[in-house]
Scaffold this motif. Structure first.
Motif, mmCIF file in Angstrom:
data_model
loop_
_atom_site.group_PDB
_atom_site.id
_atom_site.type_symbol
_atom_site.label_atom_id
_atom_site.label_comp_id
_atom_site.label_asym_id
_atom_site.label_seq_id
_atom_site.Cartn_x
_atom_site.Cartn_y
_atom_site.Cartn_z
ATOM 1 N N ILE A 77 38.353 6.405 41.599
ATOM 2 C CA ILE A 77 37.795 5.501 40.593
ATOM 3 C C ILE A 77 36.465 4.931 41.077
ATOM 4 C CG2 ILE A 77 38.117 3.279 39.438
ATOM 5 C CD1 ILE A 77 41.146 3.919 39.414
ATOM 6 N N LYS A 78 36.417 4.513 42.352
ATOM 7 C CA LYS A 78 35.182 3.945 42.893
ATOM 8 C C LYS A 78 34.066 4.977 42.921
ATOM 9 C CE LYS A 78 37.477 0.390 45.623
ATOM 10 N NZ LYS A 78 37.887 -0.063 46.972
ATOM 11 N N ASN B 200 42.771 -5.254 45.710
ATOM 12 C CA ASN B 200 42.931 -4.460 44.503
ATOM 13 C C ASN B 200 44.182 -4.912 43.766
ATOM 14 O OD1 ASN B 200 40.712 -2.491 44.620
ATOM 15 N ND2 ASN B 200 41.672 -1.856 46.525
ATOM 16 N N LYS B 201 44.076 -4.932 42.444
ATOM 17 C CA LYS B 201 45.148 -5.469 41.605
ATOM 18 C C LYS B 201 45.960 -4.319 40.990
ATOM 19 C CE LYS B 201 43.955 -9.068 39.263
ATOM 20 N NZ LYS B 201 43.407 -9.967 38.194
ATOM 21 N N ASN C 229 30.459 -0.571 34.166
ATOM 22 C CA ASN C 229 30.733 -1.068 35.512
ATOM 23 C C ASN C 229 30.496 -2.576 35.599
ATOM 24 O OD1 ASN C 229 31.249 1.554 36.338
ATOM 25 N ND2 ASN C 229 29.153 1.899 37.010
ATOM 26 N N ASN D 122 38.577 3.159 32.940
ATOM 27 C CA ASN D 122 38.416 3.055 34.396
ATOM 28 C C ASN D 122 39.607 2.417 35.092
ATOM 29 O OD1 ASN D 122 37.930 0.579 33.220
ATOM 30 N ND2 ASN D 122 36.335 -0.019 34.662
ATOM 31 N N ILE D 123 40.754 2.307 34.413
ATOM 32 C CA ILE D 123 41.978 1.836 35.057
ATOM 33 C C ILE D 123 42.814 3.050 35.453
ATOM 34 C CG2 ILE D 123 44.155 0.585 34.756
ATOM 35 C CD1 ILE D 123 42.782 -1.306 32.871
ATOM 36 N N ASP E 35 32.741 5.337 39.426
ATOM 37 C CA ASP E 35 31.975 4.169 38.980
ATOM 38 C C ASP E 35 30.484 4.333 39.228
ATOM 39 O OD1 ASP E 35 34.110 2.821 37.997
ATOM 40 O OD2 ASP E 35 34.382 1.506 39.719
ATOM 41 N N LEU F 78 42.311 4.914 43.777
ATOM 42 C CA LEU F 78 41.255 3.903 43.845
ATOM 43 C C LEU F 78 39.957 4.498 44.385
ATOM 44 C CD1 LEU F 78 43.298 0.847 45.143
ATOM 45 C CD2 LEU F 78 42.087 0.988 42.955
ATOM 46 N N ASN G 121 43.301 -7.354 33.729
ATOM 47 C CA ASN G 121 42.375 -6.259 34.039
ATOM 48 C C ASN G 121 42.680 -5.624 35.397
ATOM 49 O OD1 ASN G 121 40.231 -4.527 33.528
ATOM 50 N ND2 ASN G 121 38.738 -5.875 34.497
ATOM 51 N N ASP H 152 43.389 -2.849 38.470
ATOM 52 C CA ASP H 152 42.697 -1.642 38.922
ATOM 53 C C ASP H 152 43.560 -0.400 38.713
ATOM 54 O OD1 ASP H 152 40.268 -2.885 40.233
ATOM 55 O OD2 ASP H 152 41.856 -3.911 41.320
#
Length: 229
Positions: free
Chosen positions: A121-122, A3-4, A142, A74-75, A125, A118, A46, A48
């Protein structure tokens, strides 16, 4: 895939320390020392999750958060405040932040909050609300794919982003400068006519008759509007 996380923090010591801790926790970390640099990194990388300090030179964290939220839903955004005042916390949440932490903070707690965000968020999604629909058009947020009459459209990343912003603002006039900021970035250096060029290309892909568009309407003296009857 890791994950970023993007850290937007002007204090070098805090930014580098958080970077080190998060890397040890398995995150891919990007750094920015100002709001302007952070907005550029958002568009390029982009991420997360964004760790966003409120007190930044130039554009403050509240404004950065608002700009990001206009483009990305979605960030995850966690705001940092040194003062710990309720006004900062409320302002951060109202500008679109998901969570906040008060300095000084435990970096391991920050890592735990990132993981919790996270997971949320998932879960979101999987929600069908991540589809944008207007007339014959559908955008899957998505998968980053756009469709017309269920046929996939071949769009460049900028065209996709432009279409997404239009459909998120149905029947609302958007100025060229606003579109330039949202699609090309707050500090874009170049010819602003790039907006018109990309709108023309997008019309050629979306409209049955691009010379007489039914969807992307020109608002003379302002910019463009996505028209939906």
């Amino acid at each position: 895939m890791h994950n970023k996380v993007l850290i937007i923090e002007d204090e070098d010591s805090i930014r580098k320390f958080v970077n080190l801790v998060l890397q040890k926790q398995g995150f891919e970390v990007i750094q920015a020392a100002s709001g302007e640099e952070g907005l550029e990194k958002v568009n390029l990388e982009n991420p997360d999750v964004i760790i966003l300090d409120i007190m930044l030179p130039g554009i403050d964290g509240f404004k950065v958060c608002e700009i990001i939220r206009e483009e990305y839903s979605n960030i995850g955004i966690i705001m940092l405040t040194a003062r710990g005042q309720d006004l900062d916390k409320i302002g951060g949440l109202e500008s679109g932040a998901d969570d906040y932490m008060v300095k000084p903070f435990n970096p391991l707690e920050l890592s735990a909050r990132i993981n919790s965000l996270l997971r949320r968020i998932k879960a979101s999604d999987k929600d069908p609300s991540n589809l944008l629909i207007s007339g014959p058009f559908k955008i899957d947020l998505n998968c980053k794919i756009a469709y017309k009459n269920n046929a996939e459209l071949t769009l460049t990343p900028k065209e996709f982003l432009l279409m997404k912003i239009f459909i998120q603002n149905i029947n609302k006039a958007l100025s060229r400068n606003k579109l330039l900021d949202l699609v090309w970035g707050y500090n874009f250096v170049g010819d602003p006519k790039i907006v018109d060029v990309n709108v023309r290309r997008l019309r050629n892909k979306l409209e049955d008759n691009p010379s007489s568009p039914n969807y992307i309407e020109t608002v003379w003296g302002v910019g463009y509007r996505w028209k939906e009857s």
